[in-house]
Design an enzyme around this catalytic site. Structure first.
Site, mmCIF file in Angstrom:
data_model
loop_
_atom_site.group_PDB
_atom_site.id
_atom_site.type_symbol
_atom_site.label_atom_id
_atom_site.label_comp_id
_atom_site.label_asym_id
_atom_site.label_seq_id
_atom_site.Cartn_x
_atom_site.Cartn_y
_atom_site.Cartn_z
ATOM 1 C CG ASN A 10 -12.272 8.799 25.811
ATOM 2 O OD1 ASN A 10 -13.410 8.466 25.442
ATOM 3 N ND2 ASN A 10 -11.765 8.406 26.961
ATOM 4 C CD1 TRP A 11 -15.302 13.920 22.449
ATOM 5 C CD2 TRP A 11 -17.389 13.936 21.681
ATOM 6 N NE1 TRP A 11 -15.424 15.002 21.641
ATOM 7 C CE2 TRP A 11 -16.695 15.036 21.150
ATOM 8 C CE3 TRP A 11 -18.723 13.750 21.321
ATOM 9 C CZ2 TRP A 11 -17.288 15.953 20.283
ATOM 10 C CZ3 TRP A 11 -19.309 14.657 20.450
ATOM 11 C CH2 TRP A 11 -18.598 15.744 19.949
ATOM 12 C CE LYS A 12 -12.947 11.015 29.995
ATOM 13 N NZ LYS A 12 -12.235 10.617 31.177
ATOM 14 C CG HIS A 98 -10.369 4.805 29.495
ATOM 15 N ND1 HIS A 98 -10.724 5.207 30.758
ATOM 16 C CD2 HIS A 98 -9.951 5.910 28.833
ATOM 17 C CE1 HIS A 98 -10.525 6.518 30.855
ATOM 18 N NE2 HIS A 98 -10.054 6.968 29.698
ATOM 19 C CD GLU A 100 -13.140 7.379 32.640
ATOM 20 O OE1 GLU A 100 -13.799 7.199 31.591
ATOM 21 O OE2 GLU A 100 -12.613 8.471 32.929
ATOM 22 C CD GLU A 167 -5.769 7.879 28.897
ATOM 23 O OE1 GLU A 167 -5.998 9.006 28.462
ATOM 24 O OE2 GLU A 167 -6.682 7.063 29.153
ATOM 25 N N GLY A 173 -8.828 13.475 34.387
ATOM 26 C CA GLY A 173 -9.908 14.327 34.880
ATOM 27 C C GLY A 173 -9.602 15.101 36.153
ATOM 28 C CB SER A 204 -5.457 16.636 33.235
ATOM 29 O OG SER A 204 -6.344 16.058 34.177
ATOM 30 N N GLY A 225 -9.496 13.711 26.864
ATOM 31 C CA GLY A 225 -10.870 13.471 27.306
ATOM 32 C C GLY A 225 -11.646 14.770 27.343
ATOM 33 N N GLY A 226 -11.827 15.313 28.555
ATOM 34 C CA GLY A 226 -12.652 16.503 28.770
ATOM 35 C C GLY A 226 -12.463 17.606 27.737
HETATM 36 C C1 PEP Z 1 -9.302 10.049 29.175
HETATM 37 O O1 PEP Z 1 -10.367 9.773 29.701
HETATM 38 O O2 PEP Z 1 -8.774 9.249 28.386
HETATM 39 C C2 PEP Z 1 -8.682 11.327 29.502
HETATM 40 C C3 PEP Z 1 -7.451 11.522 29.159
HETATM 41 O O3 PEP Z 1 -9.472 12.232 30.168
HETATM 42 P P1 PEP Z 1 -9.109 13.736 30.584
HETATM 43 O O4 PEP Z 1 -8.382 14.371 29.417
HETATM 44 O O5 PEP Z 1 -10.418 14.384 30.830
HETATM 45 O O6 PEP Z 1 -8.239 13.656 31.782
#
Ligand code: PEP
Length: 243
Positions: A10-12, A98, A100, A167, A173, A204, A225-226
């Protein structure tokens, strides 16, 4: 751990035209025999979906979007993208629910409409659920997840095209991950709601903590994500899952 694990990037709202080089490394890696069972899905911003689809042609990598509008039909929805449009350019997946977007006002009811629209358009859905830190502290995680699943999938028969991504909001994050036993129990709880659910973990995930996470044997994959924006880290996570 099952063999056919999902690794969803997930590149956001990150990545511009220069980022295409990042996926080229992962394409090369995805051809190695040893990792054939890894199911890699990239969800870049809308602006890169077309580029990525061209790049992954003739590979086993699939492409998804990060959200869609609830309306399947075209309409006066400035700035929005429908599931039909996403499908029409050759993407196969869409992330819905999600945290966010929930934080920005997406309700369970709206999420339900979006999931219906995505499935009707022929997309597979990565359906995100998770409790906030406050809910965890109040020990209402199960009630929260149950409600998100029941309302999000209300009147949806075709659940086989829905992947659940658990999640915890406090984990996204932040560098924090749930205790292994808690995570195992929560994933089991979700699978008890419907035995056919495939359940991924997100929050994370990185090349260090994957060694712990991969030992939790009821997880069907990871939403990343990150760390997924760095191809070396993303590849490392996949390699360490299987090694
Ligand atoms: C996400 O946004 O779906 C996610 C899992 O982010 P991160 O891995 O950065 O916590």
């Amino acid at each position: 751990m099952t063999n056919n694990m999902f690794f969803i990037a997930n590149w956001k709202m990150f990545g511009d035209f220069r980022s295409v080089n990042s996926i080229k490394k992962v394409i090369k890696f995805s051809r190695s025999k040893k990792f054939q069972k890894a199911q890699i899905i990239y969800c870049p911003p809308y602006t890169l979906i077309n580029n990525f689809i061209k790049l992954v042609k003739n590979t086993k990598i699939k492409i998804g979007a990060q959200n869609c509008h609830y309306s399947q039909r075209p309409g006066p929805f400035t700035g929005s993208i429908s599931a039909n449009l996403i499908k029409s350019i050759g993407a196969n997946y869409v992330i819905i629910g999600h945290s966010e977007n929930r934080e920005a006002g997406e309700t369970n009811k709206l999420i339900n409409l979006k999931i219906k629209s995505a499935l009707n358009s022929g997309l597979k859905v990565i359906f995100c659920i998770g409790e906030t830190f406050k809910e965890k502290r109040k020990k209402v995680t199960r009630q929260v997840l149950n409600k998100q699943i029941k309302l999000g999938l209300n009147k949806i028969k075709n659940k086989k095209d829905v992947l659940i991504a658990y999640e915890p909001v406090w984990s996204i994050g932040t560098g924090l991950i749930p205790k292994p036993n808690d995570l195992f129990n929560t994933i089991n709880f979700i699978k008890q709601i419907n035995k056919k659910f495939k359940v991924l973990y997100g929050g994370s995930v990185n090349p260090e903590n994957i060694k712990k996470l991969k030992l939790i044997n009821n997880i069907d994959g990871f939403l990343i994500g990150g760390a997924s924006q760095n191809p070396n880290k993303f590849i490392d996570i996949i390699k360490k899952t299987y090694n």
